[in-house]
Structures are given as structure tokens and as C-alpha cells.
Design an enzyme around this catalytic site. Structure first.
Site, PDB file in Angstrom:
ATOM      1  N   LYS A  11      23.751  40.123 -40.794  1.00 41.09           N
ATOM      2  CA  LYS A  11      24.229  41.172 -41.704  1.00 41.09           C
ATOM      3  C   LYS A  11      23.206  41.389 -42.828  1.00 41.09           C
ATOM      4  O   LYS A  11      22.015  41.215 -42.602  1.00 41.09           O
ATOM      5  CB  LYS A  11      25.630  40.826 -42.232  1.00 41.09           C
ATOM      6  CG  LYS A  11      26.598  40.532 -41.071  1.00 41.09           C
ATOM      7  CD  LYS A  11      28.036  40.543 -41.459  1.00 41.09           C
ATOM      8  CE  LYS A  11      28.888  40.248 -40.228  1.00 41.09           C
ATOM      9  NZ  LYS A  11      30.303  40.331 -40.495  1.00 41.09           N
ATOM     10  N   HIS A  95      29.414  48.232 -34.850  1.00 43.68           N
ATOM     11  CA  HIS A  95      30.055  47.115 -35.562  1.00 43.68           C
ATOM     12  C   HIS A  95      31.154  47.686 -36.463  1.00 43.68           C
ATOM     13  O   HIS A  95      31.001  48.778 -37.027  1.00 43.68           O
ATOM     14  CB  HIS A  95      29.015  46.354 -36.394  1.00 43.68           C
ATOM     15  CG  HIS A  95      29.566  45.079 -36.957  1.00 43.68           C
ATOM     16  ND1 HIS A  95      30.358  45.056 -38.076  1.00 43.68           N
ATOM     17  CD2 HIS A  95      29.483  43.802 -36.510  1.00 43.68           C
ATOM     18  CE1 HIS A  95      30.735  43.802 -38.312  1.00 43.68           C
ATOM     19  NE2 HIS A  95      30.215  43.016 -37.376  1.00 43.68           N
ATOM     20  N   GLU A  97      31.981  47.087 -39.378  1.00 41.52           N
ATOM     21  CA  GLU A  97      31.553  47.411 -40.745  1.00 41.52           C
ATOM     22  C   GLU A  97      30.882  48.781 -40.783  1.00 41.52           C
ATOM     23  O   GLU A  97      31.003  49.514 -41.760  1.00 41.52           O
ATOM     24  CB  GLU A  97      30.628  46.299 -41.276  1.00 41.52           C
ATOM     25  CG  GLU A  97      31.442  45.056 -41.631  1.00 41.52           C
ATOM     26  CD  GLU A  97      30.698  43.731 -41.524  1.00 41.52           C
ATOM     27  OE1 GLU A  97      29.461  43.728 -41.449  1.00 41.52           O
ATOM     28  OE2 GLU A  97      31.383  42.691 -41.502  1.00 41.52           O
ATOM     29  N   GLU A 167      35.563  42.261 -31.292  1.00 38.76           N
ATOM     30  CA  GLU A 167      35.665  41.689 -32.633  1.00 38.76           C
ATOM     31  C   GLU A 167      36.887  42.266 -33.339  1.00 38.76           C
ATOM     32  O   GLU A 167      36.804  43.357 -33.934  1.00 38.76           O
ATOM     33  CB  GLU A 167      34.413  42.024 -33.445  1.00 38.76           C
ATOM     34  CG  GLU A 167      33.134  41.469 -32.855  1.00 38.76           C
ATOM     35  CD  GLU A 167      32.055  41.322 -33.921  1.00 38.76           C
ATOM     36  OE1 GLU A 167      31.564  40.209 -34.094  1.00 38.76           O
ATOM     37  OE2 GLU A 167      31.732  42.320 -34.581  1.00 38.76           O
ATOM     38  N   GLY A 173      34.943  37.665 -40.884  1.00 38.91           N
ATOM     39  CA  GLY A 173      34.665  37.169 -42.233  1.00 38.91           C
ATOM     40  C   GLY A 173      35.899  36.733 -42.996  1.00 38.91           C
ATOM     41  O   GLY A 173      35.843  36.533 -44.208  1.00 38.91           O
ATOM     42  N   SER A 209      34.948  35.155 -37.164  1.00 34.01           N
ATOM     43  CA  SER A 209      35.175  33.800 -37.683  1.00 34.01           C
ATOM     44  C   SER A 209      34.978  32.703 -36.637  1.00 34.01           C
ATOM     45  O   SER A 209      35.706  31.716 -36.634  1.00 34.01           O
ATOM     46  CB  SER A 209      36.555  33.693 -38.338  1.00 34.01           C
ATOM     47  OG  SER A 209      36.629  34.573 -39.447  1.00 34.01           O
TER      48      SER A 209
END
Ligand code: PGA
Length: 247
Positions: A11, A95, A97, A167, A173, A209
Site C-alpha cells: 500500500k 482493490h 480501497e 478480499e 486492515g 487481515s
């Protein structure tokens, strides 16, 4: 049998000094991974240096994002040709994010996947549901929509050159991992979907995680072919232990 793959997604972390330290520690902890492929994905600006530092190691290199467009007048973007030129093997696309913070659509993710393939990169296509979607019982619908957007635009030959990463957004996270059973359920669904497109052998990674302590149980699931690792990939010992769990 599908080969295991573990990818470290750094990241927006690191510096030249920190990266060099992390890589040398990682190399020491994992001198010659045997039954697993390992890749690291640093920020764009460090790709070239990290590529040089990886010479002589078995580690592969990936980027965290790519432009959906060919080179041209688009300030701030990085083209797939450039990533190939810098020696990248992989590129992460879609992703969560990027989807959440930058509004990347399924269509853009499909375009990024296609352009990555065109320039010889292996796209790691990320899919995953939010907590609200999971609680509303929509997990598989969301995954199907995200997958189909990419799959329908590719030929079977192209599909064989991608990796899928599941994911769950609520597990990224947060320290809250999907249980191996929860992850396997979605991975099996993804495998079925791939089968429809004649690409059942595509590797499906789990991300969210993953730590040394839970990696083994996750990787033992029949449809989990490795991991996409965020936070834990910044710690050499932890990341090496995850790679060993995949071996
Ligand atoms: P995490 O991130 O391992 O820190 O949860 C995974 C990812 O976002 O790829």
C-alpha cells in the site's frame, strides 16, 4: 494442482531505506521458497529500485494500480507499458480501497485488467463485499457482478492469465478475518463462476487481515490458493511465516 501464490501489498508505505531493510530481512527469512510463488507490490516510485534489489531472488514484483488508458496526456497516471518496462510481473486491479476511495467502477476494473494483459502483466483482480452487503445477504450477488464485469470482456486464453483475490472489505486492515469456512464458501463460488468461463484453474487468493497465526487454516481450504497480504507484508518475519504456511 494449482501452485500457491502469496503477494505482499505494501500500500502507501515504505521509504527507500525501509524497503531495502524489509527486503534483506525477507530474503534472509525466506531464502528459497519452494512450493509457493512470492511477490511484493511497492508504491510506483519504488518499483525500479525494488526490481534491482530483487535480482537473484525468487521474488516477483507487482504494482498496486494501473491506468486504464494507453500512454498519453493524462497527468498523474501510470500506464501498463511502463509497469512492464519496469519489470513488473503482476498488477493489482480493483482493490477495494481504489473502488471506495477513488470510485473505481466495475467497468474501469475490467478495462484495467484488459490493458494489463495486453502488456504482459498478470492482473490480480480484487473482489469483495462490504459489511452492509454481507449483512444484507448480498455477498454472492456482489461477487458475481464484480467478476462478470471482468470475465465477460476477456477471452478464455486471457482469463487463464489472471489471478482473482477475494478480499471482504470488512476484513481489510480491521484485524477481523473471514473464518476459513466463510472464505472457502466464497472461493468455491468464484471457482464455479470461473468454471462457466472455462477457467477453473485460475488461482484465487484470500485477502483481509491474514497473519502468520491464521494463514495455515485459510490456505488449507480447497479453493484458497494463497493470499494477498497488506499489513503483515510489512513485517519480514510475519510475511515469511505466511509464505511458509502456503508451502
Ligand atoms: P490487510 O490488507 O492484510 O492489511 O487486511 C489486505 C489488502 O488490502 O490487500
Amino acid at each position: 494442482m494449482r501452485r500457491k501464490l502469496v503477494v505482499g501489498n505494501w500500500k502507501m508505505h515504505g521509504s527507500r531505506a525501509e524497503n531495502a531493510k524489509l527486503l534483506s530481512e525477507l530474503w534472509r527469512a525466506l531464502p528459497a521458497p519452494q512450493h509457493v510463488d512470492v511477490a511484493v507490490c511497492p508504491p510506483f516510485v519504488y518499483l525500479t529500485t525494488v526490481r534491482e534489489q530483487l535480482i537473484g531472488s525468487a521474488f516477483k514484483l507487482g504494482a498496486q494500480n494501473v491506468s486504464a488508458a494507453d500512454p498519453g496526456a493524462i497527468t498523474g497516471e501510470v500506464a501498463a507499458t511502463m509497469l512492464s518496462d519496469c519489470g513488473c510481473d503482476f498488477v493489482i486491479v480493483g482493490h477495494s480501497e481504489r473502488r471506495q476511495l477513488f470510485g473505481e467502477s466495475d467497468e474501469q476494473v475490467a478495462q484495467k485488467t484488459a490493458i494489463a494483459l495486453r502488456y504482459g502483466l498478470m492482473p490480480i483482480v480484487c473482489v469483495g463485499e462490504t459489511l452492509t452487503e454481507r449483512e444484507a445477504g448480498k455477498t454472492l450477488d456482489v461477487i458475481a457482478r464484480q467478476l462478470d464485469a471482468v470475465f465477460t470482456s476477456l477471452s478464455t486464453a486471457e482469463l487463464h492469465r489472471i489471478v482473482v483475490a477475494y478480499e471482504p472489505v470488512w476484513a481489510i486492515g480491521t484485524g477481523r478475518t473471514a473464518t476459513p469456512e466463510q472464505a472457502q464458501e466464497v472461493h468455491a463460488f468464484i471457482r464455479q463462476r470461473l468454471l462457466r468461463y472455462d477457467a477453473a484453474q485460475v488461482q484465487i487468493l484470500y485477502g483481509g487481515s491474514v497473519k502468520a497465526g491464521n494463514a495455515q487454516a485459510l490456505f488449507a481450504q480447497i479453493d484458497i490458493d494463497g493470499g494477498l497480504i497488506g499489513g503483515a507484508s510489512l513485517n519480514a518475519e510475519e510475511f515469511a511465516a505466511i509464505c511458509k504456511a502456503a508451502e
